[in-house]
Motif scaffolding. Structure first.
Motif, mmCIF file in Angstrom:
data_model
loop_
_atom_site.group_PDB
_atom_site.id
_atom_site.type_symbol
_atom_site.label_atom_id
_atom_site.label_comp_id
_atom_site.label_asym_id
_atom_site.label_seq_id
_atom_site.Cartn_x
_atom_site.Cartn_y
_atom_site.Cartn_z
ATOM 1 N N ILE A 251 39.094 32.218 47.933
ATOM 2 C CA ILE A 251 38.898 31.529 46.655
ATOM 3 C C ILE A 251 38.677 32.558 45.561
ATOM 4 C CG2 ILE A 251 37.452 29.874 45.395
ATOM 5 C CD1 ILE A 251 36.770 28.577 48.031
ATOM 6 N N GLY A 252 39.180 32.272 44.365
ATOM 7 C CA GLY A 252 38.916 33.101 43.201
ATOM 8 C C GLY A 252 37.717 32.583 42.424
ATOM 9 N N TYR A 253 36.885 33.493 41.908
ATOM 10 C CA TYR A 253 35.643 33.131 41.224
ATOM 11 C C TYR A 253 35.630 33.725 39.820
ATOM 12 C CZ TYR A 253 34.098 32.218 46.034
ATOM 13 O OH TYR A 253 33.999 31.769 47.328
ATOM 14 N N VAL A 254 35.009 33.002 38.882
ATOM 15 C CA VAL A 254 34.822 33.500 37.520
ATOM 16 C C VAL A 254 33.364 33.267 37.114
ATOM 17 C CG1 VAL A 254 37.215 33.158 36.802
ATOM 18 C CG2 VAL A 254 35.570 31.300 36.512
ATOM 19 N N TYR A 255 32.863 34.164 36.267
ATOM 20 C CA TYR A 255 31.484 34.095 35.788
ATOM 21 C C TYR A 255 31.463 34.399 34.297
ATOM 22 C CZ TYR A 255 30.454 34.623 40.776
ATOM 23 O OH TYR A 255 30.418 34.459 42.140
ATOM 24 N N ILE A 256 30.599 33.700 33.568
ATOM 25 C CA ILE A 256 30.324 34.039 32.184
ATOM 26 C C ILE A 256 29.085 34.931 32.167
ATOM 27 C CG2 ILE A 256 29.546 33.152 29.959
ATOM 28 C CD1 ILE A 256 31.316 30.776 30.304
#
Length: 299
Positions: A251-256
């Protein structure tokens, strides 16, 4: 005489069996032996696997401020030997390492693939509001290399700026990350207040050498606006991943990340319209607050 009657009875029974059951006695026996009042069992239709959606994590990251370690290999070895003389620190490190080894030993090799089949790459829907700054954890510092094969620390890239940080472990996760990155680049195309930091992680030792060989190809195919902060992380970060809720490598993850390197929001999998709208709005809010804070500090 008796033999003739017996032969006739046998013939009659054969006719009954061959051409149909006529006598009441035989009919009764037949019903008792071969018929039943129970309904045949109904064949259940195959049900689709249920998607277990859990709630989004409320707090992510580390409680300690990330520290950039610029020591060389020899100095780091000396620090490790020095830590061994501290009993409390050595005991805590040993206990943490033991827990990690037990978790890895009890986890199946195909656990990530089975989990993907169960929830389809979406373990939870991203939150619709930011994590409060006083409760948010810090993004750990990762030391990798850029596309010019020069060492880089992610904390240096994140400090003082509002960022969307992405993590990719496999080819399948790139589509997940791109579903967030492309709207970001389109919306903040001419806005220097928001930046994109991409991390390509490879924990397998053999694949690390292959990824190094493909660096020229990555540099050639990557858009120009994504090359500056593209980082290759060629090491095992499984001990840190659980603090970021990165449990599945497919899975690909993104964070602010805010200007203080704190994790304020996270999402994963394919982006939904609601998640894209929330992400863009949160980034605008943080970037405007960051600009106002700088003005107040300068005055």
């Amino acid at each position: 005489m008796l033999s003739r009657i017996y032969v006739q009875q046998q013939k009659q029974q054969l006719r009954t069996i061959r051409y149909g059951i006529k006598t009441p006695i035989i009919q009764h026996v037949y019903k008792q032996m071969y018929t039943t009042n129970q309904q045949p069992p109904k064949i259940k239709e195959e049900e689709e696997p249920s998607k277990e959606i859990r709630t989004a994590p409320k707090v992510l990251g580390l409680r300690q401020t990330p520290v950039v370690n610029r020591d060389g290999w020899l100095e780091r070895k000396k620090n490790k030997l020095r830590d061994l003389t501290d009993y409390d620190k050595a005991f805590q490190a040993h206990a943490a390492e033991r827990r990690h080894l037990v978790e890895e030993a009890t986890k199946s090799y195909f656990a990530d693939a089975h989990e993907m089949r169960k929830h389809g790459g979406k373990m939870y829907h991203a939150a619709d509001k930011l994590i409060k700054a006083d409760k948010a954890g810090y993004m750990p510092d990762f030391e990798g290399i850029n596309l010019d094969k020069k060492p880089v620390h992610t904390t240096d890239l994140l400090a003082g700026k509002v960022s969307l940080m992405s993590f990719v472990y496999a080819k399948y996760g790139e589509t997940h990350v791109n579903s967030f990155v492309e709207p970001l680049l389109q919306h903040f195309k001419n806005n220097p207040k928001v930046q994109l930091v991409e991390v390509n992680v490879q924990e397998n030792l053999l694949k690390q050498w292959l990824l190094k060989a493909f660096v020229p190809s990555i540099r050639k195919n990557l858009p120009e606006e994504r090359k500056q902060n593209y980082t290759l992380l060629l090491k095992d970060i499984s001990r840190v991943r659980k603090h970021l809720d990165m449990t599945n490598q497919h899975i690909g993850y993104v964070y602010i990340i805010d200007e203080q390197c704190k994790i304020r929001w996270t999402a994963h999998g394919d982006a939904t319209k609601e998640e894209i709208g929330n992400m863009l709005g949160m980034l605008e809010y943080l970037s405007s607050n960051n600009n106002n804070n700088k003005k107040v500090a300068s005055s």
